[in-house]
Motif scaffolding. Sequence first.
Motif, PDB file in Angstrom:
ATOM      1  N   PHE A   4      34.777  -7.905  18.258  1.00  0.00           N
ATOM      2  CA  PHE A   4      35.633  -7.769  17.094  1.00  0.00           C
ATOM      3  C   PHE A   4      35.386  -8.936  16.147  1.00  0.00           C
ATOM      4  O   PHE A   4      36.083  -9.935  16.189  1.00  0.00           O
ATOM      5  CB  PHE A   4      37.106  -7.745  17.496  1.00  0.00           C
ATOM      6  CG  PHE A   4      37.482  -6.560  18.324  1.00  0.00           C
ATOM      7  CD1 PHE A   4      37.706  -5.327  17.735  1.00  0.00           C
ATOM      8  CD2 PHE A   4      37.599  -6.669  19.694  1.00  0.00           C
ATOM      9  CE1 PHE A   4      38.046  -4.224  18.490  1.00  0.00           C
ATOM     10  CE2 PHE A   4      37.940  -5.570  20.461  1.00  0.00           C
ATOM     11  CZ  PHE A   4      38.166  -4.347  19.863  1.00  0.00           C
ATOM     12  N   PRO A   5      34.397  -8.818  15.268  1.00  0.00           N
ATOM     13  CA  PRO A   5      34.190  -9.908  14.317  1.00  0.00           C
ATOM     14  C   PRO A   5      35.384 -10.025  13.377  1.00  0.00           C
ATOM     15  O   PRO A   5      36.078  -9.048  13.122  1.00  0.00           O
ATOM     16  CB  PRO A   5      32.925  -9.486  13.567  1.00  0.00           C
ATOM     17  CG  PRO A   5      32.760  -8.035  13.831  1.00  0.00           C
ATOM     18  CD  PRO A   5      33.496  -7.713  15.098  1.00  0.00           C
ATOM     19  N   THR A  17      35.106   0.290  16.582  1.00  0.00           N
ATOM     20  CA  THR A  17      35.966   0.791  17.650  1.00  0.00           C
ATOM     21  C   THR A  17      36.447   2.187  17.269  1.00  0.00           C
ATOM     22  O   THR A  17      37.400   2.344  16.514  1.00  0.00           O
ATOM     23  CB  THR A  17      37.175  -0.147  17.867  1.00  0.00           C
ATOM     24  OG1 THR A  17      36.694  -1.476  18.010  1.00  0.00           O
ATOM     25  CG2 THR A  17      37.969   0.244  19.084  1.00  0.00           C
ATOM     26  N   PRO A  18      35.796   3.229  17.811  1.00  0.00           N
ATOM     27  CA  PRO A  18      36.094   4.588  17.364  1.00  0.00           C
ATOM     28  C   PRO A  18      37.513   5.072  17.658  1.00  0.00           C
ATOM     29  O   PRO A  18      38.038   5.900  16.930  1.00  0.00           O
ATOM     30  CB  PRO A  18      35.070   5.447  18.095  1.00  0.00           C
ATOM     31  CG  PRO A  18      34.549   4.610  19.204  1.00  0.00           C
ATOM     32  CD  PRO A  18      34.749   3.182  18.816  1.00  0.00           C
ATOM     33  N   ASP A  19      38.147   4.565  18.696  1.00  0.00           N
ATOM     34  CA  ASP A  19      39.486   5.061  19.021  1.00  0.00           C
ATOM     35  C   ASP A  19      40.610   4.189  18.465  1.00  0.00           C
ATOM     36  O   ASP A  19      41.761   4.356  18.835  1.00  0.00           O
ATOM     37  CB  ASP A  19      39.640   5.230  20.538  1.00  0.00           C
ATOM     38  CG  ASP A  19      39.723   3.904  21.273  1.00  0.00           C
ATOM     39  OD1 ASP A  19      39.222   2.886  20.748  1.00  0.00           O
ATOM     40  OD2 ASP A  19      40.286   3.867  22.377  1.00  0.00           O
ATOM     41  N   ARG A  90      42.884  -3.185  29.048  1.00  0.00           N
ATOM     42  CA  ARG A  90      41.991  -3.598  27.963  1.00  0.00           C
ATOM     43  C   ARG A  90      42.496  -3.129  26.595  1.00  0.00           C
ATOM     44  O   ARG A  90      41.720  -2.847  25.692  1.00  0.00           O
ATOM     45  CB  ARG A  90      40.559  -3.109  28.214  1.00  0.00           C
ATOM     46  CG  ARG A  90      39.917  -3.664  29.434  1.00  0.00           C
ATOM     47  CD  ARG A  90      38.442  -3.271  29.586  1.00  0.00           C
ATOM     48  NE  ARG A  90      37.974  -2.156  28.809  1.00  0.00           N
ATOM     49  CZ  ARG A  90      37.877  -0.890  29.247  1.00  0.00           C
ATOM     50  NH1 ARG A  90      38.222  -0.591  30.468  1.00  0.00           N
ATOM     51  NH2 ARG A  90      37.415   0.065  28.448  1.00  0.00           N
ATOM     52  N   VAL A  91      43.803  -3.038  26.435  1.00  0.00           N
ATOM     53  CA  VAL A  91      44.393  -2.620  25.163  1.00  0.00           C
ATOM     54  C   VAL A  91      44.659  -3.858  24.314  1.00  0.00           C
ATOM     55  O   VAL A  91      45.207  -4.842  24.793  1.00  0.00           O
ATOM     56  CB  VAL A  91      45.706  -1.832  25.391  1.00  0.00           C
ATOM     57  CG1 VAL A  91      46.398  -1.539  24.068  1.00  0.00           C
ATOM     58  CG2 VAL A  91      45.427  -0.548  26.141  1.00  0.00           C
ATOM     59  N   LEU A  92      44.258  -3.784  23.055  1.00  0.00           N
ATOM     60  CA  LEU A  92      44.491  -4.861  22.104  1.00  0.00           C
ATOM     61  C   LEU A  92      45.271  -4.312  20.925  1.00  0.00           C
ATOM     62  O   LEU A  92      44.934  -3.259  20.379  1.00  0.00           O
ATOM     63  CB  LEU A  92      43.149  -5.436  21.622  1.00  0.00           C
ATOM     64  CG  LEU A  92      43.232  -6.575  20.610  1.00  0.00           C
ATOM     65  CD1 LEU A  92      43.927  -7.794  21.210  1.00  0.00           C
ATOM     66  CD2 LEU A  92      41.824  -6.947  20.136  1.00  0.00           C
ATOM     67  N   VAL A 105      41.748   0.557  22.792  1.00  0.00           N
ATOM     68  CA  VAL A 105      41.207   0.098  24.072  1.00  0.00           C
ATOM     69  C   VAL A 105      39.904  -0.613  23.741  1.00  0.00           C
ATOM     70  O   VAL A 105      39.051  -0.076  23.031  1.00  0.00           O
ATOM     71  CB  VAL A 105      40.951   1.271  25.031  1.00  0.00           C
ATOM     72  CG1 VAL A 105      40.274   0.805  26.297  1.00  0.00           C
ATOM     73  CG2 VAL A 105      42.260   1.975  25.356  1.00  0.00           C
ATOM     74  N   THR A 106      39.763  -1.844  24.227  1.00  0.00           N
ATOM     75  CA  THR A 106      38.550  -2.605  23.957  1.00  0.00           C
ATOM     76  C   THR A 106      37.435  -2.130  24.875  1.00  0.00           C
ATOM     77  O   THR A 106      37.688  -1.720  26.006  1.00  0.00           O
ATOM     78  CB  THR A 106      38.783  -4.117  24.167  1.00  0.00           C
ATOM     79  OG1 THR A 106      39.143  -4.353  25.524  1.00  0.00           O
ATOM     80  CG2 THR A 106      39.865  -4.638  23.243  1.00  0.00           C
TER      81      THR A 106
END
Length: 109
Positions: A4-5, A17-19, A90-92, A105-106
């Motif tokens: 995630f830049p 991140t498609p979702d 892995r949820v951000l 979800v990462t």
Amino acid sequence: MDLFPAESTGGLDWSSTPDAETHIYEDEADAVMLVRQLVVDRIDREPVVVLFWGSLDLPSMLLPASTLISHVESVVEVGPVFWVFAPERRVLLECRPSGEITVAVTPPT
């Protein structure tokens, strides 16, 4: 790998991140309601989450998801820029002062 830049605004670039789901909030009360709902829906069963703000003056916190849910008002009140990471799922979640909350979800590392 830079998952995630950062954008020039200081937020994360979610374009790869498609979702990723972006939700719009109107004011602080709306942000509280939306963050609470997203945490309940996406993170609630997580034993612990990491909470960190956009200011290095505030310490990052490791706390139970249930505690975060109970104190969302205080979190939003402290500052409009913060992230919540649920390591097991892995949820951000990112909250921006521009009125956007994004959650995804990462990807695995």
